[in-house]
Design a protein around this motif. Structure first.
Motif, PDB file in Angstrom:
ATOM      1  N   ALA A 167       0.825  -1.206   0.000  1.00 36.60           N
ATOM      2  CA  ALA A 167       0.000   0.000   0.000  1.00 36.60           C
ATOM      3  C   ALA A 167       0.854   1.247   0.000  1.00 36.60           C
ATOM      4  CB  ALA A 167      -0.932   0.000   1.213  1.00 36.60           C
ATOM      5  N   ALA A 168       2.054   1.141   0.569  1.00 39.43           N
ATOM      6  CA  ALA A 168       2.957   2.294   0.626  1.00 39.43           C
ATOM      7  C   ALA A 168       3.477   2.671  -0.756  1.00 39.43           C
ATOM      8  CB  ALA A 168       4.125   1.995   1.555  1.00 39.43           C
ATOM      9  N   LYS A 169       3.325   1.772  -1.719  1.00 35.24           N
ATOM     10  CA  LYS A 169       3.766   2.062  -3.081  1.00 35.24           C
ATOM     11  C   LYS A 169       2.723   2.871  -3.845  1.00 35.24           C
ATOM     12  CE  LYS A 169       6.305  -2.322  -3.208  1.00 35.24           C
ATOM     13  NZ  LYS A 169       6.404  -3.647  -3.872  1.00 35.24           N
ATOM     14  N   GLY A 170       1.515   2.988  -3.264  1.00 37.45           N
ATOM     15  CA  GLY A 170       0.448   3.740  -3.912  1.00 37.45           C
ATOM     16  C   GLY A 170       0.366   5.154  -3.379  1.00 37.45           C
ATOM     17  N   ASP A 171      -0.869   5.600  -3.075  1.00 37.67           N
ATOM     18  CA  ASP A 171      -1.042   6.980  -2.607  1.00 37.67           C
ATOM     19  C   ASP A 171      -0.817   7.137  -1.112  1.00 37.67           C
ATOM     20  OD1 ASP A 171      -3.298   5.810  -1.538  1.00 37.67           O
ATOM     21  OD2 ASP A 171      -4.701   6.769  -2.918  1.00 37.67           O
ATOM     22  N   CYS A 172      -0.565   6.007  -0.404  1.00 38.36           N
ATOM     23  CA  CYS A 172      -0.267   6.021   1.040  1.00 38.36           C
ATOM     24  C   CYS A 172      -1.413   6.603   1.858  1.00 38.36           C
ATOM     25  CB  CYS A 172       1.024   6.792   1.333  1.00 38.36           C
ATOM     26  SG  CYS A 172       2.505   6.033   0.669  1.00 38.36           S
ATOM     27  N   ILE A 173      -2.633   6.487   1.352  1.00 34.82           N
ATOM     28  CA  ILE A 173      -3.818   6.936   2.084  1.00 34.82           C
ATOM     29  C   ILE A 173      -4.569   5.709   2.575  1.00 34.82           C
ATOM     30  CG2 ILE A 173      -6.018   8.153   1.931  1.00 34.82           C
ATOM     31  CD1 ILE A 173      -4.760   9.867  -0.280  1.00 34.82           C
ATOM     32  N   VAL A 174      -4.852   5.672   3.876  1.00 34.21           N
ATOM     33  CA  VAL A 174      -5.489   4.509   4.487  1.00 34.21           C
ATOM     34  C   VAL A 174      -6.688   4.967   5.317  1.00 34.21           C
ATOM     35  CG1 VAL A 174      -5.196   2.639   6.160  1.00 34.21           C
ATOM     36  CG2 VAL A 174      -3.378   3.134   4.526  1.00 34.21           C
ATOM     37  N   PHE A 175      -7.765   4.193   5.257  1.00 33.27           N
ATOM     38  CA  PHE A 175      -8.943   4.436   6.072  1.00 33.27           C
ATOM     39  C   PHE A 175      -9.083   3.278   7.059  1.00 33.27           C
ATOM     40  CE2 PHE A 175      -9.490   6.701   2.151  1.00 33.27           C
ATOM     41  CZ  PHE A 175     -10.055   7.908   2.533  1.00 33.27           C
ATOM     42  N   VAL A 176      -9.282   3.601   8.318  1.00 34.28           N
ATOM     43  CA  VAL A 176      -9.357   2.549   9.338  1.00 34.28           C
ATOM     44  C   VAL A 176     -10.741   2.533   9.967  1.00 34.28           C
ATOM     45  CG1 VAL A 176      -6.887   2.627   9.828  1.00 34.28           C
ATOM     46  CG2 VAL A 176      -8.430   4.073  11.138  1.00 34.28           C
ATOM     47  N   SER A 177     -11.176   1.339  10.359  1.00 35.42           N
ATOM     48  CA  SER A 177     -12.464   1.188  11.018  1.00 35.42           C
ATOM     49  C   SER A 177     -12.274   0.396  12.303  1.00 35.42           C
ATOM     50  CB  SER A 177     -13.462   0.471  10.099  1.00 35.42           C
ATOM     51  OG  SER A 177     -13.260  -0.929  10.126  1.00 35.42           O
ATOM     52  N   GLN A 178     -13.305   0.401  13.128  1.00 37.73           N
ATOM     53  CA  GLN A 178     -13.277  -0.339  14.389  1.00 37.73           C
ATOM     54  C   GLN A 178     -13.986  -1.679  14.252  1.00 37.73           C
ATOM     55  OE1 GLN A 178     -14.026   2.697  17.734  1.00 37.73           O
ATOM     56  NE2 GLN A 178     -14.325   3.887  15.849  1.00 37.73           N
ATOM     57  N   GLY A 179     -14.076  -2.141  13.001  1.00 37.04           N
ATOM     58  CA  GLY A 179     -14.652  -3.456  12.737  1.00 37.04           C
ATOM     59  C   GLY A 179     -15.622  -3.464  11.578  1.00 37.04           C
ATOM     60  N   GLU A 180     -16.203  -2.301  11.259  1.00 36.90           N
ATOM     61  CA  GLU A 180     -17.182  -2.240  10.175  1.00 36.90           C
ATOM     62  C   GLU A 180     -16.489  -2.264   8.817  1.00 36.90           C
ATOM     63  OE1 GLU A 180     -16.222   2.077  11.192  1.00 36.90           O
ATOM     64  OE2 GLU A 180     -16.447   0.166  12.254  1.00 36.90           O
TER      65      GLU A 180
END
Length: 210
Positions: A74-87
């Motif tokens: 993923a670091a080779k792409g836009d390095c943008i990550v979205f995190v959830s608490q399980g959903e």
């Protein structure tokens, strides 16, 4: 015998810097440095001040990161990550456009007001991207770089797989624009994607359909 130094370096996971956001949101992002999935989730929880631990991570395309190798890739792409608490993943663009629809429509206070809304954004429209959706839909948006109007129409028609030529452009409130460059930059979308005009909804001539 001495160990294979090159192999040792290949096996060491490199810490990467990511821009992390809450699932479905483009606002209030943070920077997280991690080399593993567990580290990314832990750091994201801290940087985003989540009430519960982050349990899942997704790329901006909605692909879930399941392994440490996924984090490195993923670091080779836009390095943008979205995190959830399980959903599951929530599309931040769709979420932002839905929220924007709920915002009260501001009216210009004078006849001169509209002329200032694009200040600083129309100097070089040859490199300005416009976020577009098919009329009546809020998903599967596309970006088209603004060029001459006819070329823009053709590329829009092709990317959205329209049944005819793109002829009418509407804001999310249903206001028709004479040309796409009249669109404004959405403050939430610009947090991640830069100065992107829109979103706009496109039809082949039919009236606006929410």
């Amino acid at each position: 015998p001495f160990p294979d130094i090159h192999r040792l370096f290949q096996d060491v996971a490199v810490a990467r810097s990511f821009t992390v956001h809450k699932n479905g949101s483009l606002a209030s992002g943070g920077q997280a440095v991690a080399s593993s999935l567990a580290g990314l989730l832990q750091e994201s929880t801290r940087k985003l001040d989540l009430p519960f631990a982050a349990r899942r991570a997704f790329t901006s395309d909605g692909v879930e990161l399941l392994t440490d190798a996924d984090v490195q890739n993923a670091a080779k792409g836009d390095c943008i990550v979205f995190v959830s608490q399980g959903e599951g993943f929530r599309d931040p663009i769709s979420t932002a456009t839905k929220r924007a629809v709920m915002k009260p429509v501001s009216r210009p206070t004078s006849a001169k007001s509209p002329s200032t809304k694009h200040k600083g954004l129309t100097a070089d429209l040859s490199r300005q991207r416009v976020l577009l959706f098919q009329n009546g839909r809020g998903q599967d948006g596309v970006y088209v770089v603004h060029r001459c109007f006819e070329q823009f129409q053709d590329e829009t028609s092709q990317k959205l797989s329209l049944s005819g030529k793109a002829r009418r452009f509407f804001t999310m409130t249903g206001e028709e624009l004479s040309k796409p460059s009249d669109a404004q930059v959405d403050s939430e979308l610009s947090l991640v994607f830069g100065n992107v005009l829109g979103p706009l909804w496109v039809s082949c001539g039919e009236a606006y359909s929410p």
